[in-house]
Every structure is written in structure tokens, then in C-alpha cells.
Motif scaffolding. Sequence first.
Motif, PDB file in Angstrom:
ATOM      1  N   TYR A 129      22.137 -29.096 -53.197  1.00 43.91           N
ATOM      2  CA  TYR A 129      23.503 -29.171 -53.724  1.00 43.91           C
ATOM      3  C   TYR A 129      23.529 -28.636 -55.140  1.00 43.91           C
ATOM      4  CZ  TYR A 129      24.325 -32.488 -49.899  1.00 43.91           C
ATOM      5  OH  TYR A 129      24.433 -33.087 -48.681  1.00 43.91           O
ATOM      6  N   LEU A 130      24.514 -27.795 -55.407  1.00 42.38           N
ATOM      7  CA  LEU A 130      24.713 -27.293 -56.767  1.00 42.38           C
ATOM      8  C   LEU A 130      26.105 -27.717 -57.203  1.00 42.38           C
ATOM      9  CD1 LEU A 130      23.306 -24.244 -55.381  1.00 42.38           C
ATOM     10  CD2 LEU A 130      22.953 -24.342 -57.835  1.00 42.38           C
ATOM     11  N   THR A 154      31.051 -28.883 -55.663  1.00 38.10           N
ATOM     12  CA  THR A 154      29.678 -28.868 -55.141  1.00 38.10           C
ATOM     13  C   THR A 154      29.527 -27.787 -54.085  1.00 38.10           C
ATOM     14  OG1 THR A 154      29.460 -31.222 -55.540  1.00 38.10           O
ATOM     15  CG2 THR A 154      27.916 -30.240 -53.974  1.00 38.10           C
ATOM     16  N   ALA A 155      28.463 -27.010 -54.221  1.00 36.71           N
ATOM     17  CA  ALA A 155      28.154 -25.983 -53.225  1.00 36.71           C
ATOM     18  C   ALA A 155      26.818 -26.318 -52.581  1.00 36.71           C
ATOM     19  CB  ALA A 155      28.092 -24.608 -53.885  1.00 36.71           C
ATOM     20  N   ARG A 156      26.724 -26.034 -51.280  1.00 41.97           N
ATOM     21  CA  ARG A 156      25.502 -26.317 -50.540  1.00 41.97           C
ATOM     22  C   ARG A 156      24.725 -25.050 -50.232  1.00 41.97           C
ATOM     23  NH1 ARG A 156      29.518 -28.981 -49.036  1.00 41.97           N
ATOM     24  NH2 ARG A 156      29.497 -31.224 -48.634  1.00 41.97           N
ATOM     25  N   HIS A 202      23.303 -34.447 -58.606  1.00 41.99           N
ATOM     26  CA  HIS A 202      22.441 -34.467 -57.417  1.00 41.99           C
ATOM     27  C   HIS A 202      20.989 -34.306 -57.827  1.00 41.99           C
ATOM     28  CE1 HIS A 202      25.890 -33.721 -54.728  1.00 41.99           C
ATOM     29  NE2 HIS A 202      26.352 -33.065 -55.771  1.00 41.99           N
ATOM     30  N   PRO A 203      20.118 -35.160 -57.296  1.00 40.70           N
ATOM     31  CA  PRO A 203      18.698 -34.868 -57.478  1.00 40.70           C
ATOM     32  C   PRO A 203      18.399 -33.598 -56.681  1.00 40.70           C
ATOM     33  CG  PRO A 203      19.044 -37.019 -56.418  1.00 40.70           C
ATOM     34  CD  PRO A 203      20.367 -36.319 -56.426  1.00 40.70           C
ATOM     35  N   ALA A 213      21.919 -36.647 -49.853  1.00 38.33           N
ATOM     36  CA  ALA A 213      23.030 -36.151 -49.042  1.00 38.33           C
ATOM     37  C   ALA A 213      24.368 -36.591 -49.603  1.00 38.33           C
ATOM     38  CB  ALA A 213      22.891 -36.648 -47.610  1.00 38.33           C
ATOM     39  N   MET A 214      25.385 -35.825 -49.276  1.00 40.20           N
ATOM     40  CA  MET A 214      26.750 -36.284 -49.445  1.00 40.20           C
ATOM     41  C   MET A 214      27.131 -36.856 -48.086  1.00 40.20           C
ATOM     42  SD  MET A 214      28.067 -33.264 -51.933  1.00 40.20           S
ATOM     43  CE  MET A 214      29.625 -33.979 -52.421  1.00 40.20           C
TER      44      MET A 214
END
Lengths: 606, 94, 708
Positions: free
Chosen positions: A238-239, A245-247, A475-476, B79-80
Motif C-alpha cells: 500500500y502506498l 491509498t494505492a495498491r 501502512h507498514p 491489509a485494508m
Amino acid sequence: MDPMTFSIIRHRLFRIVDEAVITLKHVSGSAITNEGHDLMVSLYRADGTLLMGGVGFLHHLTSAAEACKSIIRRFEGDIHEGDIFLLNDPYTAALHTSDIYLVSPIHHEGRLVAWSACFVHVYDIGAVNPGGFAPQAPDIYTEGFSSPGIRLVSGGEMRQDVLDTILNMVRSPEMVTLDLRSMIACNNVARDRMQSLMTKYGAEEVDTACAELVRQSEDLFRARLSELPDGQWQSRQYLDVNGVTARVNLTMTKREDRLIFDFSGSDPQSPYSINCTKWASLGGLFAPLFPLLCYDITWNEGVLRPVEMIAPEGSIVNCTRPAPVSVATVGAIQSVNNAACSTIGKMLGASEKYRDQSTAVWHANHFAIFKFGRNQKGSESIGILTETFAGAGGARSFADGVEIGGEIPNPISRMANVETVEAAFPVRYLFRRRAPDSGGPGEFRGGTGGELALVPHKAPDGGIHYVISGKGARHPMSEGLAGGYPGAPNSYVWIKAPEDGANAPVTAAGGLDAIPGTQERVSWGVYPLMGRDALYVRWNGGGGHGDPIVRDPDAVCRDVAAGLVTAQSAGDIYGVVLNDGAVDETETQAKRKGIRSARLAQEAAE
Amino acid sequence: MSDQDRISASVAVMEGQAVCAACGQDLGLATEPWKEHAQRREIPLAQAGGPAFDTGHEGVVLRHFYCPSCAALLDTETAMAEDPTLNDILASRG
Amino acid sequence: MAGTGETSYLVATDVGGTCTDTIIFGTDGVIHIGKALSTPPDFATGVLNSIVSAAEPMGLSLEELLVRTHLFIHGSTVVDNAVLTRDGTPTGLLTTQGFEDTLNVTRGAYGRWSGLTEDRIKNPVQTDRAPALAPRDAVVGIPERMDSDGEVVVPLDEAAVERAVRFLVEEKTVGAIAVSFLWSFLNTDHERQVRDIVRRVAPGAYVTLSSDIAPSPGEYERTSTAVINAYAGQITNDYLTSLQDLLAGKGYAGATMVMQGYGGLLPAAEAADRAVGMIECGPAAGVIGAKFLGDLMGDPDVIAADMGGTTFKVGVIQDGKLEYAREPMVDRFHYLAPKIEVVSIGAGGGSIISVDPRTGVPHVGPRSAGARPGPICYGQGGEEPTLTDVMLLIGYMDPGQFLGGSITLDREKAERIFKEKIADPLGVSTQEAAIGIYRIASAQITDLIREITVERGLDPRDFVLHSFGGSCGMLAAAFGRELSVRRVVIPYTASVNCAFGLVSADVAHEYSVTKSLPATTGAAEINAIFTPMEEQARAQLAAEGIAADRMRMKWSVDLRYSRQVHEVTTEIAAGSPLDDAGVAQLVDDFEALYERKYGRGSAYREAGIEMTMFRLTARGLMPRPTLPAEEEGETDASAARTGIRDIYVEAEGGMAPGDIYDFEKLSPGNHLKGPAVIHTPITTIALPDRMTARMDRWRNIVVEFDAD
Ligand SMILES: [Zn+2]
């Protein structure tokens, strides 16, 4: 061919790359090149395929190959001895505009026989923000000068009009001149040495050795892949930028002697400059692949052949013009690299033979902060916070990650001393140290990241400004393996001084919360560090490996004593009870048993 | 695949079945997602790993997958909430 | 013999990793050489054995020799050994609060990859940094802080210091304490206050201040230096004290001088407090020895190559000047101290030859059979072919002539195993394979030396190559030709070169002041920095008994272009005190040096030039022994020719007859043509075809390449 001569030529090719790297560092003299080792030099065959990759920023090995190939396509029939071409357009081959490639054809007896290519992160490229990372750029047009290929040196003569045009677009033309000069000198050394190698052994013989070297790498890599189990492994990154947020989704499939990296399902390209082009994605996945899977194989085209990449067009890992990409190297490219490190680590962990080579993700998130402003000597300066090169090692299947041990894609970086920074910028560190609980918990713990705090000090303008392209504060990103937790996420905090006019803190042994003022999280854009304010940065630890409640309790005890793990986490996460600085065996057993019961009791609760 | 292979350091393979490496608990076919047979739990990130994991934002979780028999932690995922599980499978070699 | 009484002696002993070498110069002009095995960790035994082995042929007992000895010069690996074997004093560290991890964190990855070969760097998963010599739980942060001007930002908390010292000594049971605060090299007050407190609270503890041992910017390296010095300090002290006591007990009444890594000597009492100074002093002495020979032979530009059983060492002397290491390390720890650069590579006679089973490509090293089990032909249980075995197979070594015939080499076994493990997998004959391996080794050394010279902006074609060590003579002419050096010299003293270097050194002290000044600074301000240093240096040398007319002061300044990182130490060529013309010349000299070292177009003048460090080297000249020179006589060397044997001859592409010579029977002036082999009592010199060798008046073998 004769294996002795082959061995001699092979050794000499390595040394040619080394000598070219030395030349690059010598002539440039810049901190980012010499300290951060943010550079790359490689040799390519006549058709532009990778022949010999050096130990530099590994993202570039494949992109520079594409740069050679696109120069060949663009200038076919018009490539002459002594020419040097410049290319920095990300939609052609480069990673972002500030990493400029200089590509040189190498001729022997009038015939094009090879190429050399190198890059450095130039001092400035004329983007909307100084230093190259441009978080405020909405598109490629505002990310500075970019060229899909231009002849900078013609037959050994600098094209002054071209150089002047480039220098006219950048903030510190003298420093950029030096960067370009260093790359020219580097390519010249590579060319001279290649030419004398061919004079000694003959161009045919050298080319045969090169072809053999590529074939050997391919054979060795395919043999290694065949030894690994077939299967499919997934990872996700995740960025987040400004709350968006972009995956990056990756499914890596290994079948016999082939490897497929499929990024289908990754999010559409971002309005922010974290995107990357497909060449950049390819570089990003090879950066961990070379050292993890091919540590004992020469890094060249042979390693590329068994690998396939699928990256959907218009996505964050294969963006289309004019999406901005200036932060790519620490944005989507780094995430591609993390995702690949994660799936490769899983695959290696699935093999009895190669389990010791598997690692959780290292240093997943550069924080890329460029300070700029007038320093105590009165001169305007731009400089990266080199702590960004000092990431943390991921845990291995047999050992903890290395605390603040660097990163996989740039094997020989280092960070500057505090005294070096304080001599060059009007700032003072309150602390710089390892950050407790930042390493991903596990049977083997991820290496800890670090934390630092800066205040202005004797600044002629009352302080400085900084460009921050920080992601990963939500996000980690350094994923764990086999039950290991990820490393803690980054944190960037602007501490605004209290209104009462109290002086800036002189010390803050207690860490972030000991610095007086109100805390505001920052991550993206340009911010002041002025007056009595402070900037706090904590950077990510490495991922852990295995279940933390089977970690050796004595190791947890040592971690607590060394300040790497808090007593709280020792109990909650590792299930280790300490008494007077020693492990309480009985209580620890009971605590761990309790954690196990609680885990299974969840079923009832759900 | 062979019994020498594993899915990960924590999930082993026995005669084509994924099993908990600690206790041997069956986790289904090694060629299919083993996580469907594991005990799953989602922990808000802020509670996952000490204060350093508290980002001040919600919506991110750390997923845990436990062995339903011995409660070993077999895998984690950041996770989301709405995102699918990550699956790792071995292929039978033809 | 012992009764002559007139002759007095200078004795120099160098303790190396394997051997302890002695060279003795008599006032009668005769040189004596001794050798014994080193005896770690009790090195003094080996020192005495080595002196005895030199004294015996002189017909003197140890006591008889020492009574007639006026000076003893010593170099030892005692510090290197203490660090390598982790045998030092448990050490604690006091540092600025908030920066307790500086030592452990090693500037990030720097400490993880430093000192590793490229092969290992390419596999980061298998790399770790070495655990620090002061463990993290013996590091205590002290509230105090200076800024980049050396001004106090936070005063020293003396009560905290006292608590910390008690904690380290009582709970952590350390015996040594290193003190390293940020910016202490600009303002030493806090570190000195700490030393006073330690002396009061824990008088038995060994203390090192970073501002004393490494007064230079860069807190990681400065801290690491202080910790290494504290860790090895007590051992060094004890060693030098007990060695002097031993020698005194045998009747020695003179002074003991100790070699430093920067190539100068210190009186033993001073050396005892600067353990880091002794690191790698042996190799430094080797370079000093090469420089002495170069000066003698009129060659100011020398590449000194030393190849023994396990390592290949290279030092470079350019225009009579020595190169200092920029980032010296011991084991895997960085330190800051002036040290002659000697690049060390894991390649030697013991390097193991292998064929990669995956690719069929032959490799030389990186593994080594070391001294034990050693090469197959030594018959000590070695089962893996080494470079030395290859030398035997290509005829460069004579099974009956090794070390004066003291060991007979097992050629049959070497050949059998080499054939099975190397030649057969390569699909060629044993001879072809051996020749091929020899070519590979020669080419790789060529590559490495070229890289080392390129790094310094030098061209090997301008240099004379000196060959030292047991294995170098068999390769030097071959790689020397490939490098196109001017000529190759195998010195008469090659076997004890480091000991020889000891007697060619002077007393030397290095002083420095760190201060950032623009290049436009006036001469008066620069003189004001140097004058007090020079006064201190003169007083120091006088206290050591050096007469004023034997003192030599060298001023130099580190300069750099303001926005670039490379600093170049530039000697002040003008006389001192300086005038403004002298400053201008200094800046010009810097620019010329910079361009030579870093390449054309590397200078960014527009950013301005800064002076960053002011260095004084103060030397006290030692009486220089003279090497006995003989008249060069007739050129005909046939009296020394002992036979003909098949050896590798490049022009023939294989084995062909070559002349065999006995070094001991050669006399100055003799000429010999390759292909030939010269056997000396300790090594072998291979003289390939198209080369000519001559024994000069000092009995050095000088190899010249025939014009093509
Ligand atoms: Zn289980």
C-alpha cells in the motif's frame, strides 16, 4: 572457448566496471554519489543487452539496457565513435528525470562492439521542487527537463549548445555540470578499458566470452529455478499519499525454469508522482532478484531471459503519459521491489536447500527528505537526509535482521555522520538512534529502524525548508515472513513550538514526546523548519520471520536491555515476562500459553 | 512438489497436504489456499505491535492466521479491511 | 669474535602474522638476518627467538648481542591480534545522550559491508556487522552537547558521569572506558572533565578520549577509534612493558622505539598509550623499506608488492611520498589514525584452485589453504591444489630446493590431485591446465594493481615494481610486464623487508587541528595555527633526545572544493612561516593534485576552496645505516648456473628448457637472460622469456623487459 582466457576476460570485465565507478565518484565528488552510492555503471553488448551489472542502485540495470536499446533505435545509422547520448525520459527508459543516463557506444576498429551506461542522481533537474523529487508536480511536464535521447558529446567533442540548454533549466548548473562531467569521464574509462581488452584478446574472442558469460548466467539461473518448488506466491503493498491509498498487487508464479511476475489488480495510476513506468517496474523487480536469487551468478541479460513481467497499462506500475513519476524510485518502484522481495523470500523459504537465503522485506520505505536553504556559511544548499539510505534489514530464516543495516537494492550505501550534516546545514540533531519496537516481531526479529529529531541552529534565515515525499506513515511496508510481523511504519512529525515563547529544546532524551509543542503529522510537500520548531522522523524496521511467541526469551530480554523492544511489547507480543531484567521462566510459559488460548478463543468470539 | 518442500517455514507439506509445521495439523491440499483452513483474526494496526504501529489512522489491520490445533501463528498480512487474502500455493509438478 | 668489543649493533624486529623477522646492522657494515615463528598471544617469546636466530651465526649469545646493542626498533601485530581474537579489555563507552547507538549503527550499512569482498557484498542476506567492541549495554549517554562551533549547548552533567562510571565499572565490570562526545575535537573540555572524574571514581580503569586519540570530525569513526584504543590499550601497555623488561633482563640498556602505522617511530612509553597507532605497522614498515630502497636506487615511484602464503599486499610510493589510507579498518572496525595505505587482498601461494562444477570455469581463490594444511606439495595434509602447487608443476619451483632443501616437495602428489581436480574437469593436460592457472593468477593481480593505481590517479607505467614475500618472485616479472612497469626489482632484503623498513624509519609525530577556513585566508592566520603545534612538537622531540638540527617539520593542509567531498592533503612547499605567496602556492598545488588524483574536469572551482585540517608531521631523523655496496663485476653469470630444466615459457606456449641459477653464487654485475629461474634460500624468482635480469651492487635482482 579456452576456459582460462574466458576466466581472464571475465575478471577484467568486472574490473572495468569497478574502475568506471571509481572514476564516477572521483570526478563527481558529490555527497549523494559518494556517500549514498546513488549511482550505477554497467556494460552492455552491441545490441544493448546487459553484459555486466555493477554494484550500484540495482533498479537501473535493466532500465539502462532499455536506454541503450532505445538510443540504438533512435539513432540507428548515426552512432559514431566518441559519441555520448543522454537520456532521462521515464516514458522511454529512465526511472525519473533526475536520474540521468549517459550512454556511450564503444567502437573497436571502427565497428560498434559494446555500450557502457551510467547514472547519477543529478543535483537538480529543474522540477517544480528542488532536488529531483517533486511532490507538488501534477504531471511529467512539471518534473523538469526530460529527453528521450539526445547527443551530448559528438565524436569526442562536447556539444556546448546542448549542454548550455540543459544547464539553463536547472537550479545549480555548476553542480549539474560536475555530475555530467563525472558520467562522461566514467564512460570514457569504460570505453578505453574495453578497447584495450579487445586489442589484447581480439574483438571476436571478447565477444565470444561475453556471449558465453550471458549463456552461463542463463543456464545457472534456470538450473536454480528448477531446484525451487513450483508454485504461486502473492504479496501486496500500500502506498498512501495525502490520504489516498494505492495498491501494488503481485502474484509471482514459478513453473520449472521460468518466473512470472504478474501485477494485475494493481490500482490505476495516481495523481501523485509515486507512479512508475513499466521499465521502472521491471527494474524494481530485478533489484531484489539479482542479490536474492543470483548472488553467485553474473548479473546480465542471461538472468533476464527466464523472467516475464505482466503490468497492466495505466496502472501505478505502468503509468501512461503525462502521469507524474518523480517520486517513483521511492514510490511504486520501491513497492514493486518490496513485493518481489516478499514473494521471492516466500519461494526461497519453500525450499529446503535455499531456505537460508530467504529474507523478510528490508527497508521498504525511503523517506526522501531534501533540506534546502541558506546555511550558516551563507550559501544556498540542497541535500538529502542520508538516513534514508540507512534502512533496516529483514529477518532471515536463521537470524534477526541487521539493525539499520541498509537495503537490498543498493548493497553498499551509508549515511552521513551527524557532524557532517551539522557542519553543512544550520540544524542540530536532538537525537539519532535506533527506534524501539520498529523491527517486525518474529521468532527472528526484523532489524530496527531509526529515529531522529532536528531543530534549526544558528540559521541565518531562522531555519530551512524541506521537501518530503513520505509514504508509509499509515501502512507498514516491510512485510514479515512465515508469521513474522511487518516492521513498524514510518512517522514524520512537525513539532510546532509552544506559544509561550520558550526556547527550542536543547536535548530530548525522552524522544518525540519530550519535545515541547504540538505534534502535526506531515508526509507530502514542502514544509518549513523554522524558529523553535522541530522535525521528527522515524523510519521503518525490517519484517520479522516466524511466530514471535517462539522467540528465544533470552533474546527478547537482551532486546529490552538494549532498548530495541519495549517491556510492554516483550509481554504483549513476545509473551516474555521479565523480572529485574531477567526472564521469569514460569511466568513466561504461562503468558505464552495464555496467548495461545486467546488466539483460539477468537473462534468463539467471531 | 515433495515432502522436502514447504509452503513456508511455518506451513509444511506431507503427502500433498499443507500441514502446520509445528504440530502437523492438516490445512488442506497444498495446491489450494491453506489459509481457508486456518484460524483468522484481524487486529487494528494500532494494537498490533506496540506504540510504533499506532499511525493515528484507522482502516488498516494486521491479519493473523493461526493453526487451529496448536495456535501457532502461521502467517501475517497487512491489509485494508476489504482486501482479499494473499494466497500461496504449491503446484504439483507434472 | 665476542671479544672484539668495537662493533655495536642496531637491532630491528618485526612481528608478523606468521614469522618474526630480525635484521641487525653492525657498525662494521655487516647485515645479519634472523627469522622465527611468531608466538601469539605471547609475542615476546618469538621476538627473543628471532633475535637469537640472527645472533647465533654471528657467534654471539643473546646477552652478548644485547649488551652491544645501542638501539632496538620494534614492530608488532599485538594490537591487530587483540582485536582479531577479541582478546582485549572489556570496554564501556560514554557518549552524548541521544546518540548512544552511533557505534553500533556504524553509519548504517557501512559497517555491514565494509571489509567484505565483492562476492559477499552481492549476497546481503548472508551479511552482518561485527558486534561492537563496546557492547550496547556498556554504552551510557551523558547529558552534554557542543555545537558545530564547539560552543556548549548543554553543560556536562557531572553527577551523571559519576553514576555512569560506577555503573560501567561495578555492574558491567569494564576495565577500560572510551569517551566520545559530539564535536569534542573542537572543544575538549567535556571529555577532559570526564577523564578527571574517571580517574577519581575508578582509578584502575584505562581511559581513552576521542579528542586525544582522533581529533577529527566524524563522530562514528572517532568513537570507533576511541573504543578500539581503550579495548587494546591495556594489552599494548603490558606487552611493551614486559618486552622491555625481558630485554633489560638480558642486558639491554638502550631505548626501544616502536613502529607506527603511519611509518614513523615512537618511544615505547608513548606508543603504549596509542594502541591504534600500532595497527598494521608491519606492512607500513614494508612500504618504508621499499621507499628506502627506491631512494637508494634513484627510483622515486615504486609499487611495493608483497605476496606470501595467504595475502597479497600492495603499497604505492609516488614521487618519494607515501599514500595515507582514507578509511582505515582493523578487522571490520573503522578507525581514524594516519596510516600508510597498504591494500590487502586474499591471494597468495596458498590460494586454492578450483573448477566451478556448474560452468567448468577455473578459479584462483578466494579460499586459502593457509599455513596449515598448506599446499599439497608441502606434504602437511593439504588435499586441495594451490597456486604454489601450480608453481611446482610449471617448473618454477624445484622439489629439492625449497627453503634451502629443508623440505622436499611432493611433486607426484601435487600432480596427481591437480590432474584429478583441475586438469581433467577442464579437459586439458596437466601442463596446459597449470599454465592456464598461472596466466589467470597473473592477469588477476594485474587487474587489481591497475585498479589500485587508478584509484590514486596514477599510471603503473611510471613505476618500478618491488617484489617481496615468498610467492611474489614467481609472478612479479609476469604481471609487471603486463602492467608495463618500468622494471621489476627483487630486493636482497626481500625476505625480511618489514624489519628492514623499521631501520629506515624516523621518529615521527603527527599533529592536526581541524578548522574550516576559506582558501583566501591570510598567511598570518594559518601560521597562528601551525606555530603552537610546532612548538609542542619541538618540545616533544627534545624530550625524546632528538637534537634540534635533526628535527624536520612538514606542514600540510587538507583542502577541498566547497561542495565536493574529496579532501586532498597538500604539503606546504613554501618555507615556514608562510607568507601570502606561500598560501597561493598551496592552493595551486592543491588544484594540481586534485586534478591528477580525481581526473580532468573534476574540480568545481566556482564553489570556492576550503581548508579543513592543518597537519604537522614532526620528524626526528634517526641515524641511517648504510647498505653495503659492492663493485659490479663481470656480466657472465655462468658460474652461478646450476643446470637446465623444463619451465613454462610464454613464447613457446608451453614448457621449454630454462636456465637454473643459484642466487648465492651470483655476484654483482652478473647478467642473465630469460627463460630462467633463480633459486634463493627463501624463494624463487622466475625470469620469463624476453627479459633480462642483473644483480646490482646491493645484490638486488633487477629485471628489465626486452624491447619488443
Ligand atoms: Zn499447529
